[in-house]
Design a protein around this motif. Structure first.
Motif, mmCIF file in Angstrom:
data_model
loop_
_atom_site.group_PDB
_atom_site.id
_atom_site.type_symbol
_atom_site.label_atom_id
_atom_site.label_comp_id
_atom_site.label_asym_id
_atom_site.label_seq_id
_atom_site.Cartn_x
_atom_site.Cartn_y
_atom_site.Cartn_z
ATOM 1 N N ALA A 178 -4.007 -0.296 -2.871
ATOM 2 C CA ALA A 178 -5.186 -1.506 -1.808
ATOM 3 C C ALA A 178 -5.035 -2.467 -3.039
ATOM 4 O O ALA A 178 -5.603 -2.669 -3.916
ATOM 5 C CB ALA A 178 -5.431 -1.154 -1.582
ATOM 6 N N ILE A 192 -6.141 -1.079 8.201
ATOM 7 C CA ILE A 192 -6.234 0.358 9.287
ATOM 8 C C ILE A 192 -6.562 0.563 10.352
ATOM 9 O O ILE A 192 -6.842 1.823 10.462
ATOM 10 C CB ILE A 192 -7.989 -0.180 8.210
ATOM 11 C CG1 ILE A 192 -8.165 -0.025 6.577
ATOM 12 C CG2 ILE A 192 -9.218 1.332 8.620
ATOM 13 C CD1 ILE A 192 -9.581 0.341 6.123
ATOM 14 N N TYR A 225 0.782 -1.441 -0.035
ATOM 15 C CA TYR A 225 0.083 0.091 0.459
ATOM 16 C C TYR A 225 0.682 1.201 -0.107
ATOM 17 O O TYR A 225 1.012 1.957 -0.670
ATOM 18 C CB TYR A 225 -1.122 -0.225 1.151
ATOM 19 C CG TYR A 225 -2.235 0.324 0.833
ATOM 20 C CD1 TYR A 225 -3.056 -0.001 1.339
ATOM 21 C CD2 TYR A 225 -2.545 1.816 -0.020
ATOM 22 C CE1 TYR A 225 -4.413 0.567 1.627
ATOM 23 C CE2 TYR A 225 -3.878 2.039 0.089
ATOM 24 C CZ TYR A 225 -5.002 1.100 0.804
ATOM 25 O OH TYR A 225 -6.229 1.737 1.074
ATOM 26 N N PHE A 281 -7.382 -6.338 5.917
ATOM 27 C CA PHE A 281 -7.979 -4.829 5.333
ATOM 28 C C PHE A 281 -8.364 -4.509 7.294
ATOM 29 O O PHE A 281 -7.896 -3.096 7.524
ATOM 30 C CB PHE A 281 -8.375 -5.069 4.778
ATOM 31 C CG PHE A 281 -8.117 -4.736 3.605
ATOM 32 C CD1 PHE A 281 -8.387 -5.566 2.518
ATOM 33 C CD2 PHE A 281 -7.393 -3.745 2.609
ATOM 34 C CE1 PHE A 281 -8.392 -5.708 0.860
ATOM 35 C CE2 PHE A 281 -6.709 -3.401 1.761
ATOM 36 C CZ PHE A 281 -6.893 -4.546 0.420
ATOM 37 N N GLU A 306 -3.173 10.682 6.130
ATOM 38 C CA GLU A 306 -3.532 10.484 4.239
ATOM 39 C C GLU A 306 -4.834 10.358 4.882
ATOM 40 O O GLU A 306 -5.595 9.714 4.049
ATOM 41 C CB GLU A 306 -2.396 9.769 3.737
ATOM 42 C CG GLU A 306 -1.547 10.376 3.294
ATOM 43 C CD GLU A 306 -0.579 8.980 2.190
ATOM 44 O OE1 GLU A 306 0.108 9.813 2.118
ATOM 45 O OE2 GLU A 306 -1.968 8.405 1.778
ATOM 46 N N GLY A 307 -5.474 11.018 6.331
ATOM 47 C CA GLY A 307 -7.401 10.062 6.212
ATOM 48 C C GLY A 307 -7.852 10.173 5.329
ATOM 49 O O GLY A 307 -8.330 9.988 3.964
ATOM 50 N N THR A 308 -8.344 11.265 4.636
ATOM 51 C CA THR A 308 -9.789 11.415 4.016
ATOM 52 C C THR A 308 -9.177 12.463 3.035
ATOM 53 O O THR A 308 -8.528 13.233 2.849
ATOM 54 C CB THR A 308 -10.837 12.466 4.223
ATOM 55 O OG1 THR A 308 -10.720 13.600 5.213
ATOM 56 C CG2 THR A 308 -11.739 11.433 5.014
ATOM 57 N N ILE A 358 -2.844 2.804 7.854
ATOM 58 C CA ILE A 358 -2.664 2.473 6.874
ATOM 59 C C ILE A 358 -0.710 3.535 6.526
ATOM 60 O O ILE A 358 -0.919 5.097 7.462
ATOM 61 C CB ILE A 358 -2.996 3.046 5.324
ATOM 62 C CG1 ILE A 358 -3.798 2.320 5.516
ATOM 63 C CG2 ILE A 358 -2.378 3.450 4.390
ATOM 64 C CD1 ILE A 358 -5.220 2.510 4.254
ATOM 65 N N LEU A 369 -12.334 3.845 10.430
ATOM 66 C CA LEU A 369 -12.292 4.325 9.305
ATOM 67 C C LEU A 369 -13.304 6.009 9.443
ATOM 68 O O LEU A 369 -12.546 7.272 8.694
ATOM 69 C CB LEU A 369 -12.614 4.275 7.453
ATOM 70 C CG LEU A 369 -11.868 2.401 7.588
ATOM 71 C CD1 LEU A 369 -12.729 2.151 6.265
ATOM 72 C CD2 LEU A 369 -10.905 3.761 6.707
ATOM 73 N N PRO A 425 -9.634 8.299 10.540
ATOM 74 C CA PRO A 425 -9.157 7.329 9.592
ATOM 75 C C PRO A 425 -7.825 6.634 9.456
ATOM 76 O O PRO A 425 -7.252 6.339 8.605
ATOM 77 C CB PRO A 425 -9.469 7.841 8.579
ATOM 78 C CG PRO A 425 -10.347 8.946 9.191
ATOM 79 C CD PRO A 425 -10.118 9.488 10.221
ATOM 80 N N MET A 483 -13.817 -1.768 12.034
ATOM 81 C CA MET A 483 -12.841 -0.742 11.209
ATOM 82 C C MET A 483 -13.495 -0.493 9.995
ATOM 83 O O MET A 483 -12.831 0.992 9.971
ATOM 84 C CB MET A 483 -12.496 -2.492 9.530
ATOM 85 C CG MET A 483 -11.763 -1.357 8.343
ATOM 86 S SD MET A 483 -11.229 -2.849 7.253
ATOM 87 C CE MET A 483 -13.538 -2.667 6.338
#
Lengths: 392, 313, 294
Positions: free
Chosen positions: B33, B239, B27, B235, B311-313, B243, B299, B303, B295
């Motif tokens: 992903a 998360i 990633y 995943f 690097e969330g949103t 990430i 998020l 996040p 998860m």
């Protein structure tokens, strides 16, 4: 140019991809007709395939609104299909643990409401996320739905599934008994074995009529919204969401609208399936369905309604085609992995060579009546050279 | 009982961590992903199956595992790495479709891996031809039921993860990998051969996944779906940990693995909550669902995860 | 906010924050130079930032920045790399939430609002690197510009199709008119992906104008644009300004900014260093130091 009054002019007005697809579809239809007439394909089976294609087309329409128009990566297609099927099943089936005996038309309504609620539940947390997180979250939430349906027997009969679902037209004056009351028709005039059109055939015809009506309604609705300012905002969100926000558009709200609309259409496919199959089980929420629909949409042309329609038919062709091959023993492997391989290879080839699909939107999407409909780029169509988002 | 669950949690976590580290590395460095990561684990598991079948026990054993098994493990790791590198070279490298396009492509690749394995081995469950062991006597009085195989899994995972840590912190390659993960553009202009580093990332990430797959097969059973079924849980771990952070992925893997195994403790949770009826509880069937819900919650509210890179949103 | 001072560069006496902030700590003492910080005494302020602070972890990107933009001006915003210009734009347009401080557009506090809401209040912004608009012609892309289109309501598409058609036709006419004014009407039916970067900037500007902004924030409009188009861009900005639009403009190209903007605000390390005419700014020691020192 109307197809009827001036076929030559109509053909010339089409773009290359459109011509290709039309030719392909006509050729394929001819082939099928041949098969029917010579008795190679039974009429009921043929109708069954058409019904299945219609169902996949509905699913593709739904995903197309989410991914094709708006760029939302929704991997929970199977969940919405399942909710649609279960919604109407739990309302109308005789073995439903919750209700049962409710007319299927009301069941349809119940299914749509459930799908809408589920769309909100999934959409509210995920639509603010960036695209790849949405993908992961949606597939996770779809699994949660499947697990709940599988395990909460008091709600859904668990792994036993729901039997005894009535046909869609149960309780309708003429149509309920249409298959039985229609006389059997015997056709001997053609080469090949005698064709008997009995109850099965009329039942299948009724089902096909139903799905084609649903497909037709959805297509008309989608065609209108795609060509509208509403549709345009979604397409801008797909390419450059920040620009849309800066221009005063509440992008979260638009994404939610697209998500809910798409989910409702997917649920519609599930409703049709339930009343066709007369049984639903947790296996119907198998994630593989999600990816079949993804292939249909990408292959057909992301963002194009006709592309989605085409994609739906192609998926059924692939599914049946692989079964065909297996029956003829040409390939000494099972159908299931072969299909999986084919789907995987198609995805990779598509992304490598034609990510925008076979029939992406060919013309400008401006409200009907405001501009004339000639394509602005006769050879290429309006679509740029690649689909999919650019790196963020 | 709690100790037993914790112990099993550690074992299961080991497998998850091997998967989540690889996923996180890819990633960060390849930039997308990789939905084929789970099936990469399956590739490792089945390669080991074939090898072990061919090579046999080779006399001698450690922790109840024949030497031949460790050979099979090595082959599993190698095969997973080879397959991943080939895929990168033949498929991903030439694509110019952005990270979303690569994500979609990786789904196709996942299907290809799984289909090939299924065509070769049928979709039924199978096991390694190793005798199942009884739980370790010494731990039984504590209520802990683990076998020597489980210990081997844990120890092997620790060895591999430690090896990775050493690689990342003390070697040239590791330094370059970390640089690329933090700031790819800066890395490129400062002279790092990014394509070389990317290739090594695939080797390491897929290799670890392959090892995870082999151990997953040992811990449970082998089936063509085994990797994909685990992918979502992995995943969730990535998360949760954040990430972009390999160490976050390790932490996330441990947490998710533990939560997954500790789920039986929640079967009586109804008795604790005020309104909910006493009999209600979160059964074992919901173990995975719990991971997915965690998860989604992460998020929603954080996040970046526990250790992520913003690097969330 | 205050009574106008005879010296247009001075700050309000009653404002406790301004003296301590906005470059006082960073200025090299020069007795003859004007007071530091932005001019906060303007009349008819369309955009105002009060003491904005934004930190990303340990990095303080915006450090008590305050400024005003007067209606009817082309105000420039310059500063060395890393000064925090884009961050300031994002704060003011709602894309980032400030840690403290507030923003006012036309006198209304818009600090906690979403970008689309701020756009509604009359502030429109463009981006430094626009993304490719796939699957659309230029005029389709432009049709997204006008605000409050009835056709943007899903329901109205079915309940009021005639109204939708009317507005769509009207908007299309506006699009074609404005493309003509920009002298790029020949691009109208071209796919948006096929036009050059410079042409895209013109399209973006034109599209932003369709939203009828009270103030338009341009984030490096000339970046990556060839000289001919750059001149055209400057002409268009000047023309639109003459017609009454207020601009706030970030640019690295000094020539571009200095030929267009007055006043010019200088940002350094997250706060406002000074504000003045292009000449004043270009000859100011502190500004020169800021650019050289880095």
């Amino acid at each position: 140019m109307s197809l009827v009054s001036d076929p030559k002019g109509y053909w010339a007005d089409l773009t290359r991809p459109e011509q290709g697809v039309l030719a392909f579809v006509l050729g394929f239809a001819l082939l099928l007709l041949l098969g029917l007439l010579t008795g190679g394909i039974g009429p009921s089976y043929f109708l069954f395939l058409v019904g299945l294609a219609g169902m996949y087309s509905l699913l593709s329409f739904g995903l197309n609104v989410q991914w094709g128009y708006s760029g939302l990566i929704n991997f929970s297609v199977a969940a919405f299909f399942g909710i649609g099927a279960y919604g109407t099943a739990l309302a109308s089936a005789s073995s439903s643990p919750l209700a049962g005996g409710i007319p299927p038309v009301v069941g349809l309504f119940v299914a749509l409401v459930l799908a809408g609620v589920l769309a909100l539940l999934i959409g509210i947390p995920t639509l603010r996320l960036r695209a790849d997180y949405l993908a992961i979250a949606s597939i996770g939430l779809a699994e949660v739905v499947r697990i709940i349906i599988l395990n909460e027997g008091w709600l859904t009969n668990g792994s036993a599934g729901v039997r005894g679902i009535p046909g869609f037209f149960e309780g309708w004056p003429v149509l309920e008994t249409f298959p039985e009351t229609m006389p059997g028709v015997i056709i001997t005039a053609l080469p090949g074995p005698t064709i008997v059109l009995g109850t099965n055939f009329w039942q299948a015809l009724l089902n096909v009529a139903l799905v084609l009506t649903l497909v037709g309604i959805c297509y008309l609705v989608l065609r209108r919204v795609h060509r509208s300012p509403w549709g345009r905002v979604l397409r801008t969100i797909r390419s450059d969401e920040d620009a849309a926000r800066a221009l005063g558009k509440n992008t979260y709200s638009y994404k939610m609208q697209a998500f809910v609309l798409g989910s409702l259409i997917m649920a519609l496919a599930g409703v049709f399936y339930a009343h066709l199959n007369l049984y639903v089980g947790p296996g119907d929420l198998n994630p593989i369905t999600t990816f079949y629909v993804w292939v249909a949409v990408i292959l057909g042309g992301s963002g194009s309604n006709r592309g989605a329609l085409f994609g739906g038919f192609v998926i059924v062709a692939i599914q049946q085609g692989t079964r065909f091959l297996n029956e003829f023993g040409w390939i000494p492997v099972d159908v299931a992995p072969l299909r999986l391989l084919l789907i995987g290879v198609i995805i990779v080839l598509l992304m490598r060579f034609r990510p925008q699909g076979v029939l992406p939107p060919q013309r400008e999407l401006i409200w009907r009546g405001v501009v004339d409909d000639a394509p602005s780029q006769p050879e290429r169509g309006v679509r740029g050279s690649k689909a999919g988002e650019s790196d963020d | 009982m709690v100790l037993d669950l914790l112990a099993n949690g550690l074992i299961y976590s080991s497998i998850i961590v091997l998967g989540s580290i690889g996923l996180s590395l890819v990633y960060s460095i390849a930039g997308f992903a990789n939905f084929a990561h789970g099936d990469t684990m399956t590739v490792g598991a089945y390669s080991a199956l074939v090898t072990f079948g061919a090579v046999g026990g080779l006399g001698g054993a450690i922790l109840g595992l024949p030497f031949g098994f460790f050979v099979a493990l090595a082959v599993g790791i190698a095969m997973a790495a080879v397959v991943a590198v080939v895929t990168e070279k033949v498929v991903y490298e030439g694509l110019d479709v952005g990270s979303i396009g690569l994500l979609i492509t990786s789904i196709g690749i996942a299907f290809v891996y799984r289909a090939v394995i299924q065509m070769g081995f049928s979709s039924d469950f199978t096991r390694y031809d190793i005798q199942a062991l009884r739980p370790i006597e010494a731990l039984l009085p504590y209520g802990i039921r683990v076998t020597e195989h489980d210990v081997a899994i844990f120890v092997s995972a620790v060895v591999l993860v430690t090896g990775l840590h050493v690689l990342l912190q003390y070697t040239d390659l590791g330094r370059k990998m970390r640089a690329m993960a933090d700031n790819p553009d800066l890395a490129r202009v400062s002279g790092i051969r990014t394509d070389r580093v990317k290739l090594w990332t695939w080797v390491i990430g897929a290799g670890l996944a392959g090892a995870g797959g082999v151990f997953l097969g040992l811990y449970g059973r082998l089936a063509p779906r085994m990797g994909f079924d685990l992918l979502l849980v992995i995943f969730a771990a990535v998360i949760l940990g954040g990430i972009g952070s390999v160490y976050g992925a390790m932490l996330g893997g441990v947490l998710i693995g533990m939560i997954n195994q500790l789920t039986p403790l929640l079967s009586g949770v109804g008795a604790l909550l005020p309104i909910v009826p006493d009999g209600w509880g979160i059964g074992l069937e919901y173990a995975n669902a719990l991971a997915f819900l965690i998860m989604v919650v992460v998020l929603l509210f954080r996040p970046n995860g526990i250790a992520g890179d913003g690097e969330g949103t | 906010m205050t009574e106008p001072q005879p010296d247009s560069e001075s700050e309000s006496a009653g404002d406790p924050t301004s003296a301590a902030t906005a470059g006082a700590a960073t200025q090299t003492a020069s007795p003859a130079s004007p007071r530091s910080g932005a001019d906060r005494s303007k009349e008819d302020v369309v955009l105002e930032a009060h003491d904005l602070v934004k930190a990303f972890g340990a990095l303080v990107a915006t450090d008590h920045a305050s400024f005003q933009v007067e209606r009817g001006t082309i105000t420039g915003l310059i500063g060395p790399n890393g000064a925090g210009k884009s961050t300031l734009f994002n704060l003011v347009s709602g894309f980032y939430e400030p840690d403290s401080g507030h923003v006012e557009v036309n006198g209304t506090d818009v600090t906690d609002l979403e970008p689309y809401e701020i756009a509604d209040h009359g502030l429109i912004r463009t981006f430094q690197t626009p993304r490719k608009l796939e699957g659309m012609t230029v005029r389709e892309a432009m049709l997204v510009g006008p605000q409050r289109q009835p056709g943007e309501s899903f329901v109205k598409l079915f309940t009021a199709p005639d109204e939708v058609r009317e507005h769509e036709a009207r908007n299309l006419a506006d699009v074609e008119r404005i493309l003509g004014e920009f002298e790029i009407d020949h691009l109208a039916t071209q796919p948006a992906t096929k036009i050059s970067g410079g042409q895209m900037k013109l399209v973006e500007l034109a599209r932003a104008m369709l939203a009828e902004p009270d103030i338009l924030l341009l984030d490096e409009p000339a970046a990556g644009v060839n000289p001919t188009l750059r001149k055209k861009l400057a002409e268009q900005i000047r023309r639109l300004h003459d017609q009454g639009t207020t601009f706030l403009l970030i640019e690295h190209d000094m020539e571009f900014v200095m030929s267009l903007a007055d006043p010019v605000i200088v940002l350094d390390r997250g706060s406002v260093l000074m504000e003045g005419t292009p000449d004043e700014v270009q000859t100011d020691d502190r500004v020169i130091d800021a650019y050289l020192g880095g």
